[in-house]
Design a protein around this motif. Structure first.
Motif, PDB file in Angstrom:
ATOM      1  N   THR A  35       6.951 -34.014 -19.069  1.00  0.00           N
ATOM      2  CA  THR A  35       7.631 -34.532 -17.885  1.00  0.00           C
ATOM      3  C   THR A  35       8.791 -33.601 -17.573  1.00  0.00           C
ATOM      4  O   THR A  35       9.189 -32.767 -18.411  1.00  0.00           O
ATOM      5  CB  THR A  35       8.180 -35.948 -18.119  1.00  0.00           C
ATOM      6  OG1 THR A  35       9.213 -35.861 -19.105  1.00  0.00           O
ATOM      7  CG2 THR A  35       7.085 -36.907 -18.559  1.00  0.00           C
ATOM      8  N   ILE A  36       9.383 -33.744 -16.413  1.00  0.00           N
ATOM      9  CA  ILE A  36      10.522 -32.891 -16.074  1.00  0.00           C
ATOM     10  C   ILE A  36      11.696 -33.148 -17.020  1.00  0.00           C
ATOM     11  O   ILE A  36      12.406 -32.227 -17.409  1.00  0.00           O
ATOM     12  CB  ILE A  36      10.935 -33.047 -14.590  1.00  0.00           C
ATOM     13  CG1 ILE A  36      11.892 -31.913 -14.192  1.00  0.00           C
ATOM     14  CG2 ILE A  36      11.488 -34.436 -14.307  1.00  0.00           C
ATOM     15  CD1 ILE A  36      12.098 -31.765 -12.706  1.00  0.00           C
ATOM     16  N   GLY A  37      11.863 -34.403 -17.449  1.00  0.00           N
ATOM     17  CA  GLY A  37      12.928 -34.717 -18.407  1.00  0.00           C
ATOM     18  C   GLY A  37      12.691 -34.064 -19.755  1.00  0.00           C
ATOM     19  O   GLY A  37      13.622 -33.538 -20.379  1.00  0.00           O
ATOM     20  N   GLN A  38      11.446 -34.088 -20.213  1.00  0.00           N
ATOM     21  CA  GLN A  38      11.122 -33.441 -21.490  1.00  0.00           C
ATOM     22  C   GLN A  38      11.305 -31.935 -21.387  1.00  0.00           C
ATOM     23  O   GLN A  38      11.824 -31.298 -22.311  1.00  0.00           O
ATOM     24  CB  GLN A  38       9.682 -33.770 -21.886  1.00  0.00           C
ATOM     25  CG  GLN A  38       9.466 -35.211 -22.273  1.00  0.00           C
ATOM     26  CD  GLN A  38       7.989 -35.561 -22.382  1.00  0.00           C
ATOM     27  OE1 GLN A  38       7.155 -35.069 -21.623  1.00  0.00           O
ATOM     28  NE2 GLN A  38       7.669 -36.436 -23.336  1.00  0.00           N
ATOM     29  N   LEU A  39      10.871 -31.364 -20.271  1.00  0.00           N
ATOM     30  CA  LEU A  39      11.029 -29.921 -20.072  1.00  0.00           C
ATOM     31  C   LEU A  39      12.507 -29.548 -20.055  1.00  0.00           C
ATOM     32  O   LEU A  39      12.921 -28.556 -20.667  1.00  0.00           O
ATOM     33  CB  LEU A  39      10.340 -29.494 -18.776  1.00  0.00           C
ATOM     34  CG  LEU A  39      10.174 -28.005 -18.556  1.00  0.00           C
ATOM     35  CD1 LEU A  39       9.215 -27.396 -19.578  1.00  0.00           C
ATOM     36  CD2 LEU A  39       9.673 -27.738 -17.140  1.00  0.00           C
ATOM     37  N   ALA A  40      13.306 -30.349 -19.381  1.00  0.00           N
ATOM     38  CA  ALA A  40      14.750 -30.100 -19.325  1.00  0.00           C
ATOM     39  C   ALA A  40      15.368 -30.192 -20.715  1.00  0.00           C
ATOM     40  O   ALA A  40      16.164 -29.329 -21.105  1.00  0.00           O
ATOM     41  CB  ALA A  40      15.419 -31.095 -18.377  1.00  0.00           C
ATOM     42  N   GLU A  41      14.999 -31.211 -21.458  1.00  0.00           N
ATOM     43  CA  GLU A  41      15.552 -31.392 -22.796  1.00  0.00           C
ATOM     44  C   GLU A  41      15.168 -30.238 -23.716  1.00  0.00           C
ATOM     45  O   GLU A  41      16.007 -29.695 -24.431  1.00  0.00           O
ATOM     46  CB  GLU A  41      15.070 -32.712 -23.382  1.00  0.00           C
ATOM     47  CG  GLU A  41      15.677 -33.022 -24.737  1.00  0.00           C
ATOM     48  CD  GLU A  41      15.213 -34.371 -25.275  1.00  0.00           C
ATOM     49  OE1 GLU A  41      15.207 -34.521 -26.506  1.00  0.00           O
ATOM     50  OE2 GLU A  41      14.860 -35.257 -24.475  1.00  0.00           O
ATOM     51  N   ARG A  42      13.912 -29.856 -23.697  1.00  0.00           N
ATOM     52  CA  ARG A  42      13.445 -28.805 -24.604  1.00  0.00           C
ATOM     53  C   ARG A  42      13.928 -27.418 -24.194  1.00  0.00           C
ATOM     54  O   ARG A  42      14.102 -26.549 -25.047  1.00  0.00           O
ATOM     55  CB  ARG A  42      11.920 -28.836 -24.694  1.00  0.00           C
ATOM     56  CG  ARG A  42      11.444 -30.064 -25.475  1.00  0.00           C
ATOM     57  CD  ARG A  42       9.982 -30.122 -25.688  1.00  0.00           C
ATOM     58  NE  ARG A  42       9.454 -28.971 -26.407  1.00  0.00           N
ATOM     59  CZ  ARG A  42       8.163 -28.768 -26.618  1.00  0.00           C
ATOM     60  NH1 ARG A  42       7.276 -29.648 -26.189  1.00  0.00           N
ATOM     61  NH2 ARG A  42       7.756 -27.698 -27.266  1.00  0.00           N
TER      62      ARG A  42
ATOM     63  N   ALA B  20      18.866 -27.900 -16.643  1.00  0.00           N
ATOM     64  CA  ALA B  20      18.965 -29.135 -15.868  1.00  0.00           C
ATOM     65  C   ALA B  20      17.717 -29.355 -15.010  1.00  0.00           C
ATOM     66  O   ALA B  20      17.091 -28.392 -14.554  1.00  0.00           O
ATOM     67  CB  ALA B  20      20.195 -29.089 -14.969  1.00  0.00           C
ATOM     68  N   THR B  21      17.400 -30.615 -14.793  1.00  0.00           N
ATOM     69  CA  THR B  21      16.228 -30.932 -13.967  1.00  0.00           C
ATOM     70  C   THR B  21      16.372 -30.365 -12.561  1.00  0.00           C
ATOM     71  O   THR B  21      15.386 -29.932 -11.966  1.00  0.00           O
ATOM     72  CB  THR B  21      15.984 -32.455 -13.899  1.00  0.00           C
ATOM     73  OG1 THR B  21      17.156 -33.097 -13.390  1.00  0.00           O
ATOM     74  CG2 THR B  21      15.623 -33.011 -15.257  1.00  0.00           C
ATOM     75  N   SER B  22      17.582 -30.335 -12.032  1.00  0.00           N
ATOM     76  CA  SER B  22      17.785 -29.762 -10.687  1.00  0.00           C
ATOM     77  C   SER B  22      17.443 -28.274 -10.676  1.00  0.00           C
ATOM     78  O   SER B  22      16.859 -27.774  -9.710  1.00  0.00           O
ATOM     79  CB  SER B  22      19.222 -29.981 -10.216  1.00  0.00           C
ATOM     80  OG  SER B  22      20.138 -29.394 -11.128  1.00  0.00           O
ATOM     81  N   ALA B  23      17.779 -27.576 -11.751  1.00  0.00           N
ATOM     82  CA  ALA B  23      17.433 -26.145 -11.840  1.00  0.00           C
ATOM     83  C   ALA B  23      15.919 -25.976 -11.960  1.00  0.00           C
ATOM     84  O   ALA B  23      15.344 -25.053 -11.365  1.00  0.00           O
ATOM     85  CB  ALA B  23      18.142 -25.500 -13.024  1.00  0.00           C
ATOM     86  N   LEU B  24      15.271 -26.866 -12.699  1.00  0.00           N
ATOM     87  CA  LEU B  24      13.813 -26.786 -12.821  1.00  0.00           C
ATOM     88  C   LEU B  24      13.141 -26.996 -11.468  1.00  0.00           C
ATOM     89  O   LEU B  24      12.192 -26.286 -11.119  1.00  0.00           O
ATOM     90  CB  LEU B  24      13.305 -27.807 -13.840  1.00  0.00           C
ATOM     91  CG  LEU B  24      13.768 -27.581 -15.284  1.00  0.00           C
ATOM     92  CD1 LEU B  24      13.322 -28.733 -16.168  1.00  0.00           C
ATOM     93  CD2 LEU B  24      13.281 -26.250 -15.816  1.00  0.00           C
ATOM     94  N   ARG B  25      13.646 -27.938 -10.703  1.00  0.00           N
ATOM     95  CA  ARG B  25      13.087 -28.148  -9.357  1.00  0.00           C
ATOM     96  C   ARG B  25      13.311 -26.909  -8.494  1.00  0.00           C
ATOM     97  O   ARG B  25      12.441 -26.512  -7.717  1.00  0.00           O
ATOM     98  CB  ARG B  25      13.722 -29.379  -8.709  1.00  0.00           C
ATOM     99  CG  ARG B  25      13.236 -30.681  -9.293  1.00  0.00           C
ATOM    100  CD  ARG B  25      13.801 -31.882  -8.515  1.00  0.00           C
ATOM    101  NE  ARG B  25      13.787 -33.057  -9.347  1.00  0.00           N
ATOM    102  CZ  ARG B  25      14.829 -33.504 -10.058  1.00  0.00           C
ATOM    103  NH1 ARG B  25      15.982 -32.886 -10.013  1.00  0.00           N
ATOM    104  NH2 ARG B  25      14.700 -34.572 -10.802  1.00  0.00           N
TER     105      ARG B  25
END
Length: 150
Positions: free
Chosen positions: A8-15, A19-24
């Protein structure tokens, strides 16, 4: 089909520590990709972690986002990149890093003279005008009589 090992985006951010905003943002720029669930939630291949790590390292050593986008555009998005894929990027970036290091060394070697001079003259400055191109065009930042180096 979305496999069980997708993140998930949260898991990707954590690992990844990003930040999720940067991933987006990375996704909008085509640096990473996701699949969407039936509920329209993002899911990422675990291989995106490598891409994100490369993005972070490349930015930390001074590569622009445009340079990173250009290089990563040649890597497969839907599967893990091979060693050959990564080696190709590494060879290209090694040359770019060598050029950046030369510029940094030049800055280091010439900085105190330029600060002492204070003019950063476009006519003589080895940092801003290494091949004296602007002088050929008749341009300079400061009148030479105000420059202590000239």
């Amino acid at each position: 089909m979305i496999r069980d090992d997708y993140l998930t985006i949260g898991q990707l951010a954590e690992r990844s520590g990003v930040a999720t905003s940067a991933l987006r943002f990375y996704e909008t720029k085509g640096l990473i990709a996701s699949l969407r669930t039936n509920g329209n939630q993002r899911r990422y291949l675990p291989s995106m972690l490598r891409r994100i790590a490369l993005i972070q390292v490349a930015q930390s050593v001074g590569f622009t986002l445009e340079e990173i986008i250009h290089e990563l555009s040649g890597l497969p998005m839907s599967k893990t990149a091979t060693k050959r894929d990564w080696d190709r990027v590494a060879r290209k970036w090694q040359k770019d890093l060598d050029r950046k290091m030369e510029k940094i060394q030049s800055l280091k070697d010439n900085l105190s003279g330029c600060i002492g001079c204070g003019c950063l003259s476009m006519k003589k400055c080895h940092l801003f005008n290494p091949d004296d191109e602007l002088h050929e065009q008749g341009q300079k930042a400061v009148h030479p009589r105000y420059c202590y180096q000239h």
